[in-house]
Motif scaffolding. Sequence first.
Motif, PDB file in Angstrom:
ATOM      1  N   HIS A 110     -35.928  25.572  15.459  1.00  0.00           N
ATOM      2  CA  HIS A 110     -35.807  25.313  14.026  1.00  0.00           C
ATOM      3  C   HIS A 110     -34.329  25.311  13.678  1.00  0.00           C
ATOM      4  O   HIS A 110     -33.488  25.397  14.594  1.00  0.00           O
ATOM      5  CB  HIS A 110     -36.624  26.315  13.181  1.00  0.00           C
ATOM      6  N   ASP A 113     -28.772  30.735  13.113  1.00  0.00           N
ATOM      7  CA  ASP A 113     -28.637  31.481  14.368  1.00  0.00           C
ATOM      8  C   ASP A 113     -29.348  30.801  15.528  1.00  0.00           C
ATOM      9  O   ASP A 113     -29.438  31.374  16.622  1.00  0.00           O
ATOM     10  CB  ASP A 113     -29.162  32.922  14.192  1.00  0.00           C
ATOM     11  N   HIS A 114     -29.858  29.588  15.305  1.00  0.00           N
ATOM     12  CA  HIS A 114     -30.582  28.862  16.346  1.00  0.00           C
ATOM     13  C   HIS A 114     -29.964  27.523  16.690  1.00  0.00           C
ATOM     14  O   HIS A 114     -30.333  26.924  17.706  1.00  0.00           O
ATOM     15  CB  HIS A 114     -32.046  28.657  15.922  1.00  0.00           C
ATOM     16  N   ASP A 163     -38.715  32.471  16.949  1.00  0.00           N
ATOM     17  CA  ASP A 163     -38.933  33.526  15.963  1.00  0.00           C
ATOM     18  C   ASP A 163     -40.412  33.830  15.725  1.00  0.00           C
ATOM     19  O   ASP A 163     -40.760  34.558  14.798  1.00  0.00           O
ATOM     20  CB  ASP A 163     -38.235  33.179  14.640  1.00  0.00           C
ATOM     21  N   HIS A 203     -34.165  36.885  20.332  1.00  0.00           N
ATOM     22  CA  HIS A 203     -33.318  37.830  19.601  1.00  0.00           C
ATOM     23  C   HIS A 203     -33.303  39.226  20.204  1.00  0.00           C
ATOM     24  O   HIS A 203     -32.808  40.161  19.575  1.00  0.00           O
ATOM     25  CB  HIS A 203     -33.771  37.917  18.142  1.00  0.00           C
TER      26      HIS A 203
HETATM   27 ZN   LIG Z   1     -33.775  33.645  14.290  1.00  0.00          ZN
END
Ligand SMILES: [Zn+2]
Length: 292
Positions: free
Chosen positions: A108, A112-113, A212, A257
């Motif tokens: 997505h 942070d991706h 996630d 993560h």
């Molecule tokens: Zn994330």
Amino acid sequence: MELGDFTLTCVSDGVFRLDGGAMFGVVPRVLWEKEKPPDDRNRIRMGTNCLLVARGDDLLLIDTGIGDKHDAKFQHNYGMDPGAVRLPEAIRRAGYELGDVTHVVLSHLHFDHCGWNTREQGGRLVPTFPQARYWLQRGEVEHGRRPNERDRASYFPENWEPLFEAGVAELFADEAEPIPGVKAVRAPGHNADMCIVLIDGGGGEKGAFWADLVPTTAHVPYPWIMGYDLYPLTTLENKKKWLPQAAAEGWLGIFEHDAETPFARLVEEKPGRFRAMPEVPVPENGLLAAPT
Ligand SMILES: [Zn+2]
């Protein structure tokens, strides 16, 4: 290092920090702090574990971390270490050049991706991986272009618009299989169109990049769902859809993560109760090869 025909390497973009309460939703702190101890600002360490999947001439990268387009204030707010090994260097240490990457798959478009999708060169933003096609879920692109007040802080168009300008973006809907055996599959809940990536190396060797849906090994229990999720009951549905199969078939899980445990397999201890069995810890240099 092998998953069937594939060679997998975890490449990290360094560690950042997010509020522990937000990361665990309705789970009380007295429970989650045993799994992920917070710092004095109540933040937990967050990995940015991306995955290289190699076979023959194909080198596919899943997610691209946080990137280097943020200012010092942003890095401070998210507790990033200015001296950390970042994704391009981690890829080089794994023995590859940025130009070797043939496909980039994005779970997505939260910052942070997808941060290393692009980088600045000569005053403009260009794809970081010059030979790669980038695979993006269509609804997520549309949402990223029109975020709402609750998730606006997660979207930075400079992470994807230059890909369209360069003509290297491939859009897909429910699933995409950029190379045989690596399939992005829509698994909403975190947001409307997030994808997990299923890896089938042949010979019964399978894996899942959980993105996630299950961001750390501490999020394996069904009700341990992030407060960030827009549709937590959909996250729950998708965990119930995928985790039993992953446990039954012994999939290698990649936990994006988890700063301590990027690779783990699931064990079903009681019906509907799973536990993550770590494979190997993440070393300090940010570079990790998958176990055999
Ligand atoms: Zn994330």
